[in-house]
Design a protein around this motif. Structure first.
Motif, short mmCIF file in Angstrom:
data_model
loop_
_atom_site.label_atom_id
_atom_site.label_comp_id
_atom_site.label_asym_id
_atom_site.label_seq_id
_atom_site.Cartn_x
_atom_site.Cartn_y
_atom_site.Cartn_z
N TRP A 128 0.80 -1.23 0.00
CA TRP A 128 0.00 0.00 0.00
C TRP A 128 0.83 1.27 0.00
O TRP A 128 0.37 2.27 -0.55
CB TRP A 128 -1.07 0.00 1.08
N THR A 142 -0.17 3.81 -2.89
CA THR A 142 -0.57 5.17 -2.55
C THR A 142 0.27 6.19 -3.31
O THR A 142 -0.26 7.19 -3.81
CB THR A 142 -0.42 5.39 -1.03
N ALA A 143 1.57 5.92 -3.44
CA ALA A 143 2.44 6.83 -4.20
C ALA A 143 2.03 6.86 -5.67
O ALA A 143 2.02 7.93 -6.29
CB ALA A 143 3.89 6.40 -4.07
N ASP A 188 -1.01 6.32 -6.86
CA ASP A 188 -2.26 7.08 -6.94
C ASP A 188 -2.04 8.58 -6.79
O ASP A 188 -2.66 9.37 -7.50
CB ASP A 188 -3.25 6.60 -5.87
N VAL A 189 -1.16 8.96 -5.88
CA VAL A 189 -0.92 10.38 -5.66
C VAL A 189 -0.17 11.01 -6.84
O VAL A 189 -0.52 12.10 -7.30
CB VAL A 189 -0.14 10.61 -4.34
N LEU A 190 0.82 10.33 -7.36
CA LEU A 190 1.65 10.90 -8.41
C LEU A 190 1.03 10.81 -9.80
O LEU A 190 1.18 11.72 -10.61
CB LEU A 190 3.03 10.24 -8.43
N GLY A 208 -2.35 9.35 -10.47
CA GLY A 208 -3.80 9.22 -10.54
C GLY A 208 -4.19 7.85 -11.05
O GLY A 208 -3.50 6.86 -10.83
N HIS A 209 -5.28 7.79 -11.75
CA HIS A 209 -5.75 6.51 -12.27
C HIS A 209 -5.11 6.15 -13.60
O HIS A 209 -5.29 5.05 -14.10
CB HIS A 209 -7.28 6.53 -12.42
#
Length: 86
Positions: A30, A34-35, A37-39, A41-42
């Motif tokens: 995770w 998470t990185a 998703d943050v950097l 996106g989708h």
């Protein structure tokens, strides 16, 4: 010869990352997810050239190993703290 606590915690970080890659669960990865998703996106990072994707993957591995190593080090510090107080 004793292994240092930092080295053992780094090995725990490597073990958690290997569990994320080869285990049946996604929760050990995770920090890397998470990185991503943050950097990115989708969209992800599949459209980048191979060398950039390789560098991103190495960075995500370092992030995951470091995160779990720090968690292991913090846990070992907290568990050793009552023993030092007495």
């Amino acid at each position: 010869m004793r292994l240092s606590r930092g080295f053992i915690c780094a090995l725990i970080g490597v073990a958690m990352t290997l569990l994320a890659w080869y285990g049946p669960w996604a929760w050990p990865a995770w920090p890397a997810f998470t990185a991503i998703d943050v950097l990115f996106g989708h969209a992800g990072y599949a459209e980048y050239p191979y060398a950039v994707r390789a560098a991103i993957l190495v960075g995500l591995i370092v992030l995951n190993v470091s995160f779990w190593g720090v968690i292991a080090f913090a846990a070992s510090t907290i568990l050793r703290w009552p023993a030092r107080a007495s």
